[in-house]
Write a protein that holds these residues in place. Structure first.
Motif, mmCIF file in Angstrom:
data_model
loop_
_atom_site.group_PDB
_atom_site.id
_atom_site.type_symbol
_atom_site.label_atom_id
_atom_site.label_comp_id
_atom_site.label_asym_id
_atom_site.label_seq_id
_atom_site.Cartn_x
_atom_site.Cartn_y
_atom_site.Cartn_z
ATOM 1 N N GLN A 253 0.832 -1.206 0.000
ATOM 2 C CA GLN A 253 0.000 0.000 0.000
ATOM 3 C C GLN A 253 0.865 1.254 0.000
ATOM 4 O OE1 GLN A 253 -2.591 -0.337 3.347
ATOM 5 N NE2 GLN A 253 -3.910 -1.911 2.399
ATOM 6 N N MET A 254 1.914 1.233 0.794
ATOM 7 C CA MET A 254 2.793 2.401 0.857
ATOM 8 C C MET A 254 3.473 2.629 -0.491
ATOM 9 S SD MET A 254 4.492 1.956 4.628
ATOM 10 C CE MET A 254 5.553 3.370 4.396
ATOM 11 N N GLN A 255 3.888 1.550 -1.133
ATOM 12 C CA GLN A 255 4.517 1.694 -2.445
ATOM 13 C C GLN A 255 3.519 2.270 -3.461
ATOM 14 O OE1 GLN A 255 6.079 -2.136 -3.480
ATOM 15 N NE2 GLN A 255 7.862 -1.959 -2.083
ATOM 16 N N ALA A 256 2.278 1.772 -3.399
ATOM 17 C CA ALA A 256 1.255 2.277 -4.337
ATOM 18 C C ALA A 256 0.992 3.755 -4.100
ATOM 19 C CB ALA A 256 -0.024 1.462 -4.174
ATOM 20 N N GLN A 257 0.898 4.144 -2.831
ATOM 21 C CA GLN A 257 0.657 5.546 -2.504
ATOM 22 C C GLN A 257 1.825 6.414 -2.962
ATOM 23 O OE1 GLN A 257 -0.136 5.706 1.678
ATOM 24 N NE2 GLN A 257 -2.212 4.808 1.488
ATOM 25 N N MET A 258 3.037 5.932 -2.745
ATOM 26 C CA MET A 258 4.205 6.707 -3.156
ATOM 27 C C MET A 258 4.250 6.849 -4.675
ATOM 28 S SD MET A 258 7.154 5.287 -0.575
ATOM 29 C CE MET A 258 8.394 6.311 -1.360
ATOM 30 N N GLN A 259 3.932 5.792 -5.382
ATOM 31 C CA GLN A 259 3.915 5.877 -6.844
ATOM 32 C C GLN A 259 2.851 6.881 -7.323
ATOM 33 O OE1 GLN A 259 3.382 1.909 -8.294
ATOM 34 N NE2 GLN A 259 5.526 1.296 -7.878
ATOM 35 N N ALA A 260 1.693 6.836 -6.654
ATOM 36 C CA ALA A 260 0.622 7.770 -7.044
ATOM 37 C C ALA A 260 1.048 9.209 -6.794
ATOM 38 C CB ALA A 260 -0.653 7.440 -6.266
ATOM 39 N N GLN A 261 1.691 9.449 -5.660
ATOM 40 C CA GLN A 261 2.156 10.790 -5.340
ATOM 41 C C GLN A 261 3.222 11.242 -6.334
ATOM 42 O OE1 GLN A 261 3.465 10.703 -1.297
ATOM 43 N NE2 GLN A 261 1.362 10.606 -0.436
ATOM 44 N N GLN A 263 3.599 10.236 -9.435
ATOM 45 C CA GLN A 263 2.950 10.505 -10.723
ATOM 46 C C GLN A 263 2.218 11.844 -10.700
ATOM 47 O OE1 GLN A 263 0.460 7.158 -11.573
ATOM 48 N NE2 GLN A 263 2.208 5.797 -12.115
ATOM 49 N N GLU A 264 1.558 12.101 -9.549
ATOM 50 C CA GLU A 264 0.822 13.365 -9.440
ATOM 51 C C GLU A 264 1.784 14.546 -9.490
ATOM 52 O OE1 GLU A 264 -2.360 15.552 -6.424
ATOM 53 O OE2 GLU A 264 -1.584 13.525 -5.976
ATOM 54 N N GLN A 265 2.893 14.437 -8.796
ATOM 55 C CA GLN A 265 3.884 15.517 -8.811
ATOM 56 C C GLN A 265 4.472 15.696 -10.212
ATOM 57 O OE1 GLN A 265 6.762 14.585 -5.830
ATOM 58 N NE2 GLN A 265 5.379 15.098 -4.098
ATOM 59 N N MET A 266 4.689 14.595 -10.906
ATOM 60 C CA MET A 266 5.227 14.710 -12.270
ATOM 61 C C MET A 266 4.213 15.380 -13.190
ATOM 62 S SD MET A 266 7.228 11.083 -12.765
ATOM 63 C CE MET A 266 7.704 11.546 -14.438
ATOM 64 N N GLN A 268 1.973 17.586 -12.312
ATOM 65 C CA GLN A 268 1.960 19.003 -11.963
ATOM 66 C C GLN A 268 3.172 19.709 -12.568
ATOM 67 O OE1 GLN A 268 1.736 19.198 -7.700
ATOM 68 N NE2 GLN A 268 -0.451 18.539 -7.631
ATOM 69 N N MET A 269 4.302 19.058 -12.509
ATOM 70 C CA MET A 269 5.513 19.663 -13.075
ATOM 71 C C MET A 269 5.383 19.805 -14.592
ATOM 72 S SD MET A 269 8.434 17.706 -10.846
ATOM 73 C CE MET A 269 9.749 18.477 -11.796
ATOM 74 N N MET A 270 4.773 18.853 -15.265
ATOM 75 C CA MET A 270 4.577 18.927 -16.716
ATOM 76 C C MET A 270 3.639 20.081 -17.060
ATOM 77 S SD MET A 270 6.302 16.666 -18.424
ATOM 78 C CE MET A 270 5.367 16.522 -19.956
ATOM 79 N N GLN A 271 2.592 20.215 -16.274
ATOM 80 C CA GLN A 271 1.652 21.299 -16.537
ATOM 81 C C GLN A 271 2.332 22.655 -16.351
ATOM 82 O OE1 GLN A 271 -1.678 20.596 -13.966
ATOM 83 N NE2 GLN A 271 -2.443 18.818 -15.163
ATOM 84 N N GLN A 272 3.095 22.806 -15.323
ATOM 85 C CA GLN A 272 3.791 24.074 -15.081
ATOM 86 C C GLN A 272 4.773 24.360 -16.205
ATOM 87 O OE1 GLN A 272 5.591 23.735 -11.237
ATOM 88 N NE2 GLN A 272 3.604 23.830 -10.110
#
Length: 277
Positions: A253-261, A263-266, A268-272
Motif C-alpha cells: 500500500q505504501m509503495q502504491a501511494q508513493m507511486q501515485a504521489q 505521478q501526481e507531482q510529475m 503538476q511539473m509537466m503542466q507548469q
C-alpha cells in the motif's frame, strides 16, 4: 556330713571330738549313736547299693529337687520354676559349668539339638538350657520323654520324690484335652501365618499398582506439557505469519501511494512547464 565327720574315725570318742560346727553336742552325740545302730547301717547299705545302680550321676547332693526348684524360682522376676530340661542341667552340671559325666553331656547335647529345632510345624524361637522357657512346657516334656524314655509308673523324673504324673500333668483326659488344645493352637498359628503372608502379598501388589499409577501420571503430565508446548509454538508461528502478511500488505500500500504521489507531482511539473512555454 557323715563322710566328713563320721566315717574317717574309728571310735565314737574320736567322732565326738570332731563335731560339725553347726550341730550342738547333744545333737551330734545322738547322730553318732543313730549311725551306729543296725537300722541306720542297713539304710546306709541300701542307699549305697542304690547309688551304685545309678546310670547318671548328679551334683545336687542331699538337696532335694523341690528345694532347687524353689531357689531357682526366687531368682526370677516372675517366680517361675525351671522346667525338667533346665532341672537336668542344674543337677548334672559342675560349678565350672561342665557336665558331671559323659553320659550327662550326651543327654544335654540331645536336649540342645531338639530345642534348637522348630516346635512342631510352627516356627519357634531357638532355645538353650538357659532360655528354654520360650518353648511351651508341653514341647519341653515331649523332648524330655524323647531323650530320657517313658516315665516309670507313679514317678515323674526331674521332680524328685513325691510328685506323680497326675499331680504334674493332670489326669489322662486333661492331658488329652491339653494335646487337643495344643494342636488347635498350632493350627491357628499356621492360619495366622498364612493370613499374614497373604496380607504381605496383597500389600506388595498394591504397592506395585501404586507405582504403575504414579508412572502413568508422570507420563501423562510429560505428554500434556509437550502438547501445551507444541500448541504454543503453533500459535506463535501462525501469529508471525499473519504479522508478515500484514507487513507485506502495508508495504504494498505504501509503495502504491508513493507511486501515485510521484505521478501526481510529475503531472503538476509537466503542466507548469507547458504553461511557461
Amino acid at each position: 556330713m557323715k563322710a566328713k565327720y563320721y566315717n574317717p574315725y574309728n571310735t565314737d570318742e574320736e567322732r565326738l571330738c570332731h563335731r560339725p560346727p553347726h550341730l550342738s553336742d547333744d545333737d551330734w552325740r545322738w547322730l553318732i549313736h543313730f549311725w551306729g545302730t543296725p537300722e541306720a547301717k542297713d539304710i546306709s547299705e541300701k542307699n549305697k547299693a542304690n547309688r551304685a545302680k545309678q546310670v547318671i550321676k548328679h551334683t545336687s547332693g542331699s538337696k532335694s529337687y523341690a528345694q532347687i526348684r524353689y531357689e531357682q524360682a526366687q531368682k526370677k522376676e516372675d517366680r517361675s520354676e525351671p522346667n525338667r530340661i533346665e532341672m537336668f542341667a542344674l543337677t548334672h552340671t559342675r560349678k565350672d559349668g561342665t557336665p558331671v559325666d559323659d553320659h550327662s553331656k550326651e543327654i544335654m547335647d540331645q536336649f540342645q539339638q531338639l530345642l534348637s529345632q522348630p516346635e512342631g510345624t510352627s516356627p519357634s524361637t531357638s532355645a538353650s538350657f538357659g532360655a528354654s522357657t520360650s518353648v511351651s512346657s508341653t514341647y519341653v516334656d515331649e523332648i524330655y520323654t524323647q531323650v530320657m524314655g517313658p516315665e516309670r509308673h507313679g514317678r515323674v523324673r526331674g521332680y524328685g520324690f513325691g510328685p506323680t504324673p497326675t499331680s504334674i500333668f493332670g489326669s489322662t483326659s486333661r492331658r488329652r484335652s491339653g494335646v487337643i488344645l495344643s494342636t488347635q493352637l498350632e493350627n491357628a498359628q499356621e492360619m495366622l501365618i498364612a493370613a499374614e503372608q497373604k496380607f504381605t502379598t496383597a500389600t506388595e501388589e498394591l504397592s506395585n499398582v501404586k507405582d504403575e499409577l504414579s508412572h502413568v501420571k508422570e507420563t501423562f503430565e510429560e505428554r500434556l506439557i509437550e502438547v501445551q508446548k507444541k500448541t504454543r509454538e503453533e500459535v506463535k508461528e501462525e501469529f508471525e505469519e499473519k504479522m508478515m502478511e500484514m507487513q507485506r500488505k502495508m508495504q504494498a500500500q505504501m509503495q502504491a501511494q508513493m507511486q501515485a504521489q510521484i505521478q501526481e507531482q510529475m503531472m503538476q511539473m509537466m503542466q507548469q512547464f507547458q504553461q511557461k512555454q
